[in-house]
Design an enzyme around this catalytic site. Structure first.
Site, PDB file in Angstrom:
ATOM      1  N   SER A  24       0.427  -1.273  -0.206  1.00  0.00           N
ATOM      2  CA  SER A  24      -0.037  -0.103   0.230  1.00  0.00           C
ATOM      3  C   SER A  24       0.587   1.417   0.009  1.00  0.00           C
ATOM      4  O   SER A  24       1.957   1.591   0.743  1.00  0.00           O
ATOM      5  CB  SER A  24      -0.664   0.171   1.041  1.00  0.00           C
ATOM      6  OG  SER A  24      -1.690   1.114   1.809  1.00  0.00           O
ATOM      7  N   TYR A  36      -1.804  -0.098  10.819  1.00  0.00           N
ATOM      8  CA  TYR A  36      -1.982  -0.404   9.151  1.00  0.00           C
ATOM      9  C   TYR A  36      -0.981  -0.187   8.162  1.00  0.00           C
ATOM     10  O   TYR A  36      -0.421  -1.673   7.394  1.00  0.00           O
ATOM     11  CB  TYR A  36      -3.449   0.067   8.362  1.00  0.00           C
ATOM     12  CG  TYR A  36      -3.884  -0.025   6.644  1.00  0.00           C
ATOM     13  CD1 TYR A  36      -3.456  -1.491   6.376  1.00  0.00           C
ATOM     14  CD2 TYR A  36      -3.196   0.784   5.603  1.00  0.00           C
ATOM     15  CE1 TYR A  36      -4.140  -1.839   5.170  1.00  0.00           C
ATOM     16  CE2 TYR A  36      -3.141   0.549   4.444  1.00  0.00           C
ATOM     17  CZ  TYR A  36      -3.656  -0.808   4.326  1.00  0.00           C
ATOM     18  OH  TYR A  36      -3.801  -1.341   2.614  1.00  0.00           O
TER      19      TYR A  36
HETATM   20  N1  LIG Z   1      -8.520  -1.513  -1.811  1.00  0.00           N
HETATM   21  C1  LIG Z   1      -7.227  -0.872  -2.036  1.00  0.00           C
HETATM   22  O1  LIG Z   1      -7.107   0.941  -2.781  1.00  0.00           O
HETATM   23  C2  LIG Z   1      -5.964  -1.040  -1.691  1.00  0.00           C
HETATM   24  C3  LIG Z   1      -4.428   0.187  -1.680  1.00  0.00           C
HETATM   25  C4  LIG Z   1      -3.339  -0.279  -0.668  1.00  0.00           C
HETATM   26  C5  LIG Z   1      -3.791  -1.542  -0.782  1.00  0.00           C
HETATM   27  N2  LIG Z   1      -4.420  -2.963  -0.850  1.00  0.00           N
HETATM   28  C6  LIG Z   1      -3.873  -3.969  -0.113  1.00  0.00           C
HETATM   29  O2  LIG Z   1      -5.093  -4.653  -1.556  1.00  0.00           O
HETATM   30  C7  LIG Z   1      -4.578  -5.840  -0.887  1.00  0.00           C
HETATM   31  C8  LIG Z   1      -6.104  -6.146  -1.180  1.00  0.00           C
HETATM   32  O3  LIG Z   1      -7.169  -5.114  -0.709  1.00  0.00           O
HETATM   33  P1  LIG Z   1      -8.764  -4.950  -1.357  1.00  0.00           P
HETATM   34  O4  LIG Z   1      -9.446  -3.476  -1.396  1.00  0.00           O
HETATM   35  O5  LIG Z   1      -9.116  -5.974  -2.566  1.00  0.00           O
HETATM   36  O6  LIG Z   1      -9.079  -5.532   0.439  1.00  0.00           O
HETATM   37  P2  LIG Z   1     -10.222  -6.533   0.879  1.00  0.00           P
HETATM   38  O7  LIG Z   1     -10.144  -6.499   2.198  1.00  0.00           O
HETATM   39  O8  LIG Z   1     -11.799  -6.528  -0.634  1.00  0.00           O
HETATM   40  O9  LIG Z   1      -9.376  -8.094   0.695  1.00  0.00           O
HETATM   41  C9  LIG Z   1      -9.809  -8.915   0.564  1.00  0.00           C
HETATM   42  C10 LIG Z   1      -9.686  -9.830   1.564  1.00  0.00           C
HETATM   43  O10 LIG Z   1      -8.391 -10.953   2.545  1.00  0.00           O
HETATM   44  C11 LIG Z   1      -9.569 -11.282   3.283  1.00  0.00           C
HETATM   45  N3  LIG Z   1      -8.735 -11.948   4.714  1.00  0.00           N
HETATM   46  C12 LIG Z   1      -8.525 -10.875   5.037  1.00  0.00           C
HETATM   47  N4  LIG Z   1      -7.094 -11.308   6.268  1.00  0.00           N
HETATM   48  C13 LIG Z   1      -7.702 -12.388   5.771  1.00  0.00           C
HETATM   49  C14 LIG Z   1      -6.122 -14.094   5.805  1.00  0.00           C
HETATM   50  N5  LIG Z   1      -6.710 -13.960   7.317  1.00  0.00           N
HETATM   51  N6  LIG Z   1      -6.619 -15.241   5.710  1.00  0.00           N
HETATM   52  C15 LIG Z   1      -7.561 -15.071   3.844  1.00  0.00           C
HETATM   53  N7  LIG Z   1      -8.726 -13.925   3.606  1.00  0.00           N
HETATM   54  C16 LIG Z   1      -8.255 -13.102   4.403  1.00  0.00           C
HETATM   55  C17 LIG Z   1     -10.732 -10.896   3.445  1.00  0.00           C
HETATM   56  O11 LIG Z   1     -11.902 -11.342   4.262  1.00  0.00           O
HETATM   57  C18 LIG Z   1     -10.757 -10.250   2.517  1.00  0.00           C
HETATM   58  O12 LIG Z   1     -11.548 -11.011   1.333  1.00  0.00           O
HETATM   59  C19 LIG Z   1      -4.464  -5.700   0.886  1.00  0.00           C
HETATM   60  O13 LIG Z   1      -3.977  -6.470   1.171  1.00  0.00           O
HETATM   61  C20 LIG Z   1      -5.387  -4.633   1.028  1.00  0.00           C
HETATM   62  O14 LIG Z   1      -3.786  -3.757   1.894  1.00  0.00           O
HETATM   63  C21 LIG Z   1      -5.236  -2.220  -1.811  1.00  0.00           C
END
Ligand SMILES: NC(=O)c1ccc[n+]([C@@H]2O[C@H](COP(=O)([O-])OP(=O)(O)OC[C@H]3O[C@@H](n4cnc5c(N)ncnc54)[C@H](O)[C@@H]3O)[C@@H](O)[C@H]2O)c1
Length: 315
Positions: free
Chosen positions: A127, A151
């Site tokens: 991120s 985070y």
């Molecule tokens: N969406 C954004 O703008 C953004 C920006 C920066 C970083 N990220 C990173 O990208 C990744 C995906 O983000 P996203 O927006 O799809 O988030 P999201 O919350 O929609 O998806 C993450 C998924 O991981 C699952 N999860 C959490 N802990 C888990 C575990 N221990 N075992 C198995 N599953 C688990 C959750 O149930 C969820 O469905 C994340 O790591 C997030 O930190 C996202």
């Protein structure tokens, strides 16, 4: 070749798998379906994916090394996209423990098992929040990280785990730093979907920092195209920003949503909120050097698609 995606029912995981399946890849998805935000949305995404015969879903926390190892033994994935994690900046101030478990411990576990099973490629979703508040813009990968909240700290720690796990192995790895990804089926805890849900329910919309924040919004389909490119050509660099490099002020975004939603709404301007970054503006030169033909959707079009999907399906 089988590809394993963690966080498969999450926003980015879902879009990536949809694309992989469209291209006839075999995919194993793992997700704990936790209740950080509405499980209904995660299940809805899962139900769409499960219709494809090339998709196999396992409900599991990736912290569970034993079961993870069994999955690797049975399905023998050679490429891992690690997108599972606990996102959300403000929630991390209230509940840091879940960030330790689902970011740090989960990354340790998937790295350990991936290494043990000699996979070819490991792609990690990190991120922009690891940069915290910066003075120099656009933010380059070489800028010193300055994580401000649990985070961001757990994402930076996860990056180190990935690096230390694979740097002396034959597994190629890359850490992508995503900048505010948005699009259809987006996360309800993030600004755009929170906003859309509030309009829908005739609720007032809160604008943090009086609407003066800047965010480098990046359309989800653009992110997926880049992730997909790693199947064919793998970058040399180990940390790469994924951003459009054109930050948008929140008040400008509000006007765009107004134009697309065509419904009246009320705004509540809130002052400075602790833990929130004021501005994100990444540099995408390294990204463009690492992959051919990287293009970005402009915010008007991306938002138009997001709002029309929301109006049709309600998420
Ligand atoms: N969406 C954004 O703008 C953004 C920006 C920066 C970083 N990220 C990173 O990208 C990744 C995906 O983000 P996203 O927006 O799809 O988030 P999201 O919350 O929609 O998806 C993450 C998924 O991981 C699952 N999860 C959490 N802990 C888990 C575990 N221990 N075992 C198995 N599953 C688990 C959750 O149930 C969820 O469905 C994340 O790591 C997030 O930190 C996202």
């Amino acid at each position: 070749m089988t590809i394993l995606v963690t966080g498969s029912s999450g926003f980015i995981g879902y879009h990536l798998i949809k694309e992989l399946l469209k291209k006839n890849k075999k995919v194993i998805g793992i997700d704990s379906h936790n209740n950080y935000y509405s499980k209904k949305i995660k299940i809805k995404r899962f139900e769409i994916l499960r219709k494809n015969k090339n998709y196999k879903f396992i409900k599991l926390s990736v912290v569970n090394e034993k079961k993870l190892d069994k999955i690797f033994k049975v399905f023998k994935p050679k490429i891992v996209f690690h997108l599972a994690g606990q996102p959300g900046v403000l929630y991390s101030l209230k509940n840091p423990k879940t960030y330790f478990i689902n970011n740090i411990l989960a990354t340790k576990s998937i790295c350990k098992i991936s290494k043990k099973n000699n996979i070819d490629k490991f792609i990690f979703g990190s991120s922009s929040s690891v940069y915290g508040d910066q003075i120099k813009f656009p933010i380059k990968e070489t800028n010193k990280e300055n994580p401000k909240n649990p985070y961001a700290k757990t994402k930076l720690k996860s990056e180190k785990i990935v690096e230390n796990s694979f740097k002396r192995t034959f597994t190629k790895f890359v850490i992508f730093r995503f900048f505010t990804v948005y699009g259809p089926f987006g996360r309800p805890d993030m600004f755009i979907h929170k906003f859309l849900n509030s309009i829908n329910k005739n609720k007032k919309i809160s604008l943090y920092n009086n609407g003066l924040n800047f965010r480098d919004f990046t359309y989800v389909e653009d992110v997926i195209k880049i992730l997909y490119k790693t199947l064919k050509s793998f970058p040399q660099s180990r940390v790469i920003n994924i951003c459009r490099s054109k930050p948008i002020k929140t008040t400008y975004l509000v006007n765009l949503i107004k134009k697309n939603f065509k419904k009246k709404f009320k705004i509540n301007k809130v002052g400075f909120v602790k833990g929130e970054m004021l501005k994100t503006h990444g540099c995408n030169k390294l990204l463009k050097k690492s992959f051919k033909n990287v293009k970005f959707t402009n915010i008007s079009l991306g938002l138009k698609k997001t709002v029309s999907f929301y109006k049709k399906y309600g998420y």
